[in-house]
Design a protein around this motif. Sequence first.
Motif, PDB file in Angstrom:
ATOM      1  N   ALA A  11      38.964  29.365  29.705  1.00 13.85           N
ATOM      2  CA  ALA A  11      39.923  29.526  30.808  1.00 13.85           C
ATOM      3  C   ALA A  11      39.708  30.796  31.627  1.00 13.85           C
ATOM      4  O   ALA A  11      40.603  31.223  32.364  1.00 13.85           O
ATOM      5  CB  ALA A  11      41.342  29.502  30.257  1.00 13.85           C
ATOM      6  N   HIS A  12      38.509  31.412  31.531  1.00 22.05           N
ATOM      7  CA  HIS A  12      38.316  32.675  32.266  1.00 22.05           C
ATOM      8  C   HIS A  12      36.822  32.993  32.391  1.00 22.05           C
ATOM      9  O   HIS A  12      36.241  33.654  31.534  1.00 22.05           O
ATOM     10  CB  HIS A  12      39.044  33.799  31.517  1.00 22.05           C
ATOM     11  N   THR A  13      36.176  32.534  33.456  1.00 23.59           N
ATOM     12  CA  THR A  13      34.787  32.944  33.730  1.00 23.59           C
ATOM     13  C   THR A  13      34.639  33.315  35.204  1.00 23.59           C
ATOM     14  O   THR A  13      35.341  32.772  36.059  1.00 23.59           O
ATOM     15  CB  THR A  13      33.731  31.861  33.389  1.00 23.59           C
ATOM     16  N   HIS A  14      33.742  34.259  35.468  1.00 22.88           N
ATOM     17  CA  HIS A  14      33.544  34.770  36.834  1.00 22.88           C
ATOM     18  C   HIS A  14      32.173  34.420  37.373  1.00 22.88           C
ATOM     19  O   HIS A  14      31.168  34.616  36.673  1.00 22.88           O
ATOM     20  CB  HIS A  14      33.600  36.305  36.834  1.00 22.88           C
ATOM     21  N   LEU A  15      32.116  33.989  38.611  1.00 26.50           N
ATOM     22  CA  LEU A  15      30.840  33.912  39.316  1.00 26.50           C
ATOM     23  C   LEU A  15      30.469  35.322  39.776  1.00 26.50           C
ATOM     24  O   LEU A  15      31.359  36.116  40.121  1.00 26.50           O
ATOM     25  CB  LEU A  15      30.945  32.989  40.528  1.00 26.50           C
ATOM     26  N   ALA A 119      43.571  29.244  41.898  1.00 26.69           N
ATOM     27  CA  ALA A 119      43.465  30.532  42.592  1.00 26.69           C
ATOM     28  C   ALA A 119      43.453  31.645  41.564  1.00 26.69           C
ATOM     29  O   ALA A 119      44.252  31.641  40.617  1.00 26.69           O
ATOM     30  CB  ALA A 119      44.634  30.721  43.553  1.00 26.69           C
ATOM     31  N   LYS A 120      42.512  32.600  41.739  1.00 29.56           N
ATOM     32  CA  LYS A 120      42.478  33.791  40.892  1.00 29.56           C
ATOM     33  C   LYS A 120      43.033  34.946  41.710  1.00 29.56           C
ATOM     34  O   LYS A 120      42.643  35.138  42.858  1.00 29.56           O
ATOM     35  CB  LYS A 120      41.033  34.095  40.470  1.00 29.56           C
ATOM     36  N   MET A 121      43.960  35.698  41.118  1.00 31.12           N
ATOM     37  CA  MET A 121      44.575  36.801  41.851  1.00 31.12           C
ATOM     38  C   MET A 121      44.556  38.072  41.010  1.00 31.12           C
ATOM     39  O   MET A 121      44.934  38.047  39.838  1.00 31.12           O
ATOM     40  CB  MET A 121      46.024  36.441  42.237  1.00 31.12           C
ATOM     41  N   ALA A 182      46.071  37.136  32.172  1.00 38.60           N
ATOM     42  CA  ALA A 182      44.829  37.308  31.415  1.00 38.60           C
ATOM     43  C   ALA A 182      44.920  38.456  30.408  1.00 38.60           C
ATOM     44  O   ALA A 182      45.770  39.341  30.516  1.00 38.60           O
ATOM     45  CB  ALA A 182      43.676  37.565  32.379  1.00 38.60           C
ATOM     46  N   HIS A 183      44.012  38.432  29.437  1.00 37.27           N
ATOM     47  CA  HIS A 183      43.736  39.553  28.517  1.00 37.27           C
ATOM     48  C   HIS A 183      44.938  39.969  27.674  1.00 37.27           C
ATOM     49  O   HIS A 183      44.979  41.116  27.214  1.00 37.27           O
ATOM     50  CB  HIS A 183      43.256  40.798  29.287  1.00 37.27           C
ATOM     51  N   LEU A 184      45.930  39.091  27.536  1.00 38.34           N
ATOM     52  CA  LEU A 184      47.173  39.502  26.855  1.00 38.34           C
ATOM     53  C   LEU A 184      47.696  40.804  27.448  1.00 38.34           C
ATOM     54  O   LEU A 184      48.414  41.547  26.804  1.00 38.34           O
ATOM     55  CB  LEU A 184      46.964  39.677  25.346  1.00 38.34           C
ATOM     56  N   SER A 245      36.622  33.606  27.901  1.00 36.04           N
ATOM     57  CA  SER A 245      35.537  34.532  27.547  1.00 36.04           C
ATOM     58  C   SER A 245      35.517  35.760  28.456  1.00 36.04           C
ATOM     59  O   SER A 245      35.104  36.830  28.054  1.00 36.04           O
ATOM     60  CB  SER A 245      34.191  33.809  27.651  1.00 36.04           C
ATOM     61  N   ASP A 246      35.919  35.600  29.715  1.00 41.32           N
ATOM     62  CA  ASP A 246      35.812  36.660  30.724  1.00 41.32           C
ATOM     63  C   ASP A 246      34.358  37.045  31.002  1.00 41.32           C
ATOM     64  O   ASP A 246      34.083  38.202  31.313  1.00 41.32           O
ATOM     65  CB  ASP A 246      36.637  37.896  30.330  1.00 41.32           C
ATOM     66  N   ILE A 247      33.442  36.095  30.900  1.00 44.96           N
ATOM     67  CA  ILE A 247      32.042  36.395  31.228  1.00 44.96           C
ATOM     68  C   ILE A 247      31.840  36.465  32.733  1.00 44.96           C
ATOM     69  O   ILE A 247      32.606  35.894  33.500  1.00 44.96           O
ATOM     70  CB  ILE A 247      31.078  35.308  30.691  1.00 44.96           C
ATOM     71  N   GLY A 326      29.957  42.401  37.576  1.00 40.41           N
ATOM     72  CA  GLY A 326      30.382  42.673  36.203  1.00 40.41           C
ATOM     73  C   GLY A 326      31.586  43.578  36.203  1.00 40.41           C
ATOM     74  O   GLY A 326      32.021  44.032  37.255  1.00 40.41           O
ATOM     75  N   HIS A 327      32.100  43.855  35.004  1.00 45.58           N
ATOM     76  CA  HIS A 327      33.308  44.661  34.911  1.00 45.58           C
ATOM     77  C   HIS A 327      33.078  46.118  35.287  1.00 45.58           C
ATOM     78  O   HIS A 327      33.978  46.815  35.680  1.00 45.58           O
ATOM     79  CB  HIS A 327      33.865  44.599  33.496  1.00 45.58           C
ATOM     80  N   ASP A 328      31.836  46.557  35.113  1.00 41.94           N
ATOM     81  CA  ASP A 328      31.592  47.984  35.301  1.00 41.94           C
ATOM     82  C   ASP A 328      30.840  48.268  36.594  1.00 41.94           C
ATOM     83  O   ASP A 328      30.307  49.346  36.780  1.00 41.94           O
ATOM     84  CB  ASP A 328      30.809  48.522  34.102  1.00 41.94           C
TER      85      ASP A 328
END
Length: 329
Positions: A11-15, A119-121, A182-184, A245-247, A326-328
């Motif tokens: 339920a959580h992947t990023h292009l 939609a992702k916000m 997301a992410h609790l 996964s948040d990949i 990516g996240h960083d």
Amino acid sequence: MTVFDLPILDAHTHLAGSESGESAEGMLKTLDACGVDKAFVFAPLLDVRSWELTDQDFGDIRTHNDYCAHICSAEPERLLGFCVLNPSPSLTNGSIPRAVDLMNEEANRAYHELGLRGAKMVPTNWYPNDHDVLRLYQVIADLHMYVVFHSGIFMDGRESSYCRPSYFEGVHSVKGFKGQIAHLSWPWVDEAIASLLMETNILGQEPENWDLIADISFGSPDDWQLDAVQKAIDTLSPEMLAYGSDIFWPVSAEEYREKYLQPQLGLFETAVTLGHVASEGSGKRADMRRKIFHDNVWRHYQAIVRDPQRPCRSEKEFSTTRASKGHDK
Ligand SMILES: [Zn+2]
């Protein structure tokens, strides 16, 4: 193929954009090899700090949403596309109402022209319970689109406080809203759990009546991972949590399995054992696993998405040079 007969929805992947080397083919190869049936696929985020946004950046937001629809058009039943909507006042010279108007238009375009249903916000420079932003949620809910909110600490190191979980309680005044945080919400796991407990308090025990659920994709440092998942599993309804996964694509099958899927499965098993929630080998354990790794979020998504997505394929060459990889970064 499935892992241990477990259907999985991530339920959580990023292009990460056209320059990152990702392709629908490569994504499906990884998902197949890891037994993942479906994935939420978010349009690339902008690699621009929100306080640096200008009205010039709306074009990139639109291109990223086009790109997401294009990628997902390869396999519409498995790659569930999410446009990014960002009612940041920086896009409109400091005006939130005007930014909301702009995003209302983009939500309509994403639904009707791009065929997207999600939609992702990421709340940056706007609060999730802002009066004007509630107007945008209502447009999204009326379109029967599902929302994933970033919640918790935010990677830009400046705007995390916009993403505190209790601000998302604003959605309760929006008729028909369905989404997830997301992410609790780490490091505000306690606040997230308290808010989610209010879902059942005000909306009852039936999951179909809830507005928000939560994904358990990693947000926390190692020492907090089990603690966060343990508290959520011990306290919340097992129908309220979802695997993510948040990949950032592209990710090889090996990396996906080793860094995301196996650790999350391990955390789930350990937390359920330590919490004495469902004993090892019991039907209840298998049932909980299936709910958290697939059924809950699929049920919640389907509770609002009436008409299946029809992501629009594009013939144009995509250039998404301003996509966050990516996240960083
Ligand atoms: Zn994410």
